[in-house]
Design an enzyme around this catalytic site. Sequence first.
Site, PDB file in Angstrom:
ATOM      1  N   SER A  98       2.261   2.917   2.458  1.00 25.15           N
ATOM      2  CA  SER A  98       2.722   1.854   2.042  1.00 25.15           C
ATOM      3  C   SER A  98       3.626   2.369   3.236  1.00 25.15           C
ATOM      4  O   SER A  98       3.744   2.291   3.775  1.00 25.15           O
ATOM      5  CB  SER A  98       4.050   2.475   0.380  1.00 25.15           C
ATOM      6  OG  SER A  98       4.663   0.757   0.494  1.00 25.15           O
ATOM      7  N   HIS A 123      -0.495  -1.616   2.084  1.00 20.53           N
ATOM      8  CA  HIS A 123      -0.396  -3.076   1.030  1.00 20.53           C
ATOM      9  C   HIS A 123       0.322  -3.921   0.983  1.00 20.53           C
ATOM     10  O   HIS A 123       1.376  -3.490   2.389  1.00 20.53           O
ATOM     11  CB  HIS A 123      -0.468  -1.858  -0.559  1.00 20.53           C
ATOM     12  CG  HIS A 123       0.570  -1.376  -0.939  1.00 20.53           C
ATOM     13  ND1 HIS A 123       1.077  -0.741  -1.930  1.00 20.53           N
ATOM     14  CD2 HIS A 123       1.703  -1.344  -0.604  1.00 20.53           C
ATOM     15  CE1 HIS A 123       2.535   0.106  -2.128  1.00 20.53           C
ATOM     16  NE2 HIS A 123       3.133  -0.677  -1.068  1.00 20.53           N
TER      17      HIS A 123
END
Length: 194
Positions: A98, A123
């Site tokens: 992330s 993501h």
Amino acid sequence: MNLIPTVIETTNRGERAYDIYSRLLKDRIIMLGSQIDDNVANSIVSQLLFLQAQDAEKDIYLYINSPGGSVTAGFAIYDTIQHIKPDVQTICIGMAASMGSFLLAAGAKGKRFALPNAEVMIHQPLGGAQGQATEIEIAANHILKTRAKLNQILAERTGQSIEKIEQDTDRDNFLSAEEAKDYGLVDQVMVPES
């Protein structure tokens, strides 16, 4: 129980005890080994600014083993890395997920590394909203703008098209160290020293 090791250094002026992170900072090494929140970001930013003030020419080494965290806290670190004069080498140990993967890609081009068994996960940003419909709409618009900004920067940092970044970050996308290199998130997979 204190889990932070102490290092004792002996010089001609005597002995001095350091926590391991302070000792590593002397060698221009910063560890990001937790979830990214405002406190972690303030600590990392402070260390980056301190090391720049000490020597604006020498590289800084940012080791990353992080599940990600707050986007705004991550941007504070990202912007500081881009702002300071010294090159920041980024090294993924364990997992950069992330916002951790975003910061991994933020390192100086040619100086972004991953250890052989490291993993990287990209993501789209996560968020939630509650309240009246207009408040939910405001929050949704904000997260869409944030996603667009993150995707644009990732495209610039990796050399991938914005369309590919959008597709690849639609869901959790796990990459091995070699796959992260092929993708452009890192420049090199480090091999063990012989």
